[in-house]
Design an enzyme around this catalytic site. Structure first.
Site: not given
Lengths: 350, 350
Positions: B42, B165
């Site tokens: 993040c 991801h």
């Protein structure tokens, strides 16, 4: 520094973590919950399976009734079937064949036991004889080219029944992985003049870095380019291409080695899920004498993910040297063979 | 009757259950629990990862600080490393090489979103551009021969982080699975004079049995010899061997097709774990123009067990025709591109 290690048989490279390799306690995999319910493989429930194709049973007992100590039945939900037709059809660019083959279940014990290493060695010998019987029988169908004997243990490894059992799946073509091994054997023989797996066994025995245990006829070791943590192979010292050529002295030895290896894995890894495959020469095919049969035991402690599925390469976080050391040091107490006595002298009803 | 279907590219046969194929609701796989804790991917947590090797970020923002919308970092626990040496050493019968390679993580969204299909199409285009950037950059090291881009989604598929991801793993040798595909392309071209995957796409588009969706530049379909239930491939219509040759119009189209395909899989299979691999031509290798790049999406609904691990063959309980029909009929509502506005016009800081 991690290492890329090349499999000696096939064109597969494996990344081995050589630094801080993962030890047994680093792996957390789900254990099976105890399942209840009716077991279709227990004596008295013979009607829950298709009729037996082989049983070792006490004289005077009828097929598909209790009295057996080994029982082989067709899979109730077979992936492939013997009644199908051979012959490849074309469908545009594609090729397709009816689902020819055979799919059988070998019930490895009359008792409702989960672990194969918990049966005594004499019973394990009977399991090996059953594998051989079915291998010889199934190859009588000349359309079949390979007889894959394998075992799934634990739900995470694909087992759906708890009662100890193995499976046999005969295919009308040589599996791609076996074909690649065949090429590996042939290439090495062409250039070096020997069998690559005979040479692997010789190197393992002399290095003693990856050996788990040795007997007169077999060596159990963690392969140099192990795909999986604690992967263990059991290989006959003698060059033998076809598992079904196994002799009585070898069967006795294999039962001991297999039981001790499984017991060590169970203790060291807290009863891990695993797959075991018996790699042997194709059947009804020419030119297979260069093959060297062996058992591959693959604990399922890691997940095969995108990298493995995309490349056919593997990442193994436990060096085989560490795995072998841990397994070797686990003094798997082997009780003297506890023969079940006279019942085992009963005739085999086949 | 089940069918054996041969993969058109490699020597792999798959048993397809053609009768009562398993429908989406027949699969029960564990769903991930919501994970708490600090997310290293993040914004604001850039210090939790190694320094970025690529970022698309707003002008004026510094590396390894917030302000990015795509960020690529080396894997904190890399399987392989660029500082290693090339060169194969022999160890008796074995071959070994230092763990050379690169292992990177592509953070696909600044927001803590789990599903790639939940980002808008414009953002997905940026993900594709990031893959291309890194593919072009990594190949500048002539020792690297393959750049494997892949994605693991869900713990059962090997993902350890929730934040959306993908991963890039560059290897110093051509993966065995890609080598086999290369051989498949070459053999077909030699005998038929065309690209096998071009012919596959043509047949799929004309048959319309396995197509999930089509756009001007891409076709998404369930492959004829699908290894896994609901396996879906996305293939460019145009023959292109190297993914990094992708053009802007193709990127736009691929973002749409990929998003719609993932969304359909999510809805039909209740957010399944999956692996996605990008198969493309090897780099720094001659004679690769015959390859045809493609994306393979493999939902993880079944367990690869002894049969698959022993043979390299697969048993697939859902016919691809059924999978494609279900996915086709799922009217994945595609909102009009919701461009994030001016911020996306910001310069790319690379």
């Amino acid at each position: 520094m991690p290492e890329w290690r090349k499999d000696p048989l096939v064109k597969r490279w494996v990344v081995i973590a050589t630094e801080r390799g993962k030890r047994p306690t680093d792996y957390r995999v789900p254990r099976d919950e105890k399942k209840g319910g009716r077991c279709p493989l227990c004596p008295g429930h013979e009607g829950d399976t298709p009729p037996e194709v082989l049983a070792f049973r006490h004289g005077g007992t009828a097929p598909d009734t209790p009295g057996w100590w080994i029982r082989v039945v067709p899979n109730k939900f077979p992936a492939v079937r013997p009644e199908a037709q051979a012959g490849v059809r074309r469908h545009g660019v594609y090729e397709v064949m009816d689902g020819l083959g055979a799919h059988e279940v070998v019930v490895e014990s009359p008792g409702h036991i989960a672990n194969l290493d918990a049966v005594d060695e004499r019973q394990l010998e009977e399991v090996i004889w059953a594998w051989q019987h079915r291998s010889l029988e199934l190859r009588r169908d000349p359309r079949l080219k390979y007889i894959q004997i394998f075992k799934n243990f634990g739900q995470t490894a694909g087992a759906s029944l708890e009662h100890t059992h193995s499976q046999i799946l005969a295919t009308p073509m040589v599996p791609v992985d076996v074909e690649e091994e065949m090429e590996g054997f042939k290439n090495y023989a062409r250039s070096v003049g020997r069998c690559i797996l005979c040479d692997v066994v010789a190197q393992e025995v002399s290095e003693r870095q990856r050996v788990v245990l040795e007997t007169g006829a077999f060596v159990s070791f963690a392969p140099y380019a192990s795909r999986f943590p604690f992967e263990t192979w059991i290989v006959p010292r003698e060059h033998q291409h076809d598992f079904a050529m196994i002799r009585e002295d070898q069967v006795r030895d294999l039962a001991r080695v297999l039981r001790s290896t499984l017991l060590r894995l169970r203790r060291v890894l807290n009863n891990p899920p695993f797959n075991m495959v018996l790699h042997t020469a194709p059947v009804n095919e020419p030119d297979t004498a260069g093959y060297h049969w062996h058992l591959e035991i693959m604990p399922r402690l890691t997940i095969m993910a995108g990298f493995e599925l995309g490349t056919g390469f593997y990442i193994n976080p436990t060096p085989p040297e560490l795995a072998a050391q841990v397994l070797r040091e686990e003094e798997a107490y082997l009780p003297p063979p506890a023969y079940a006595g006279a019942e085992r002298e009963a005739v085999r009803y086949v």
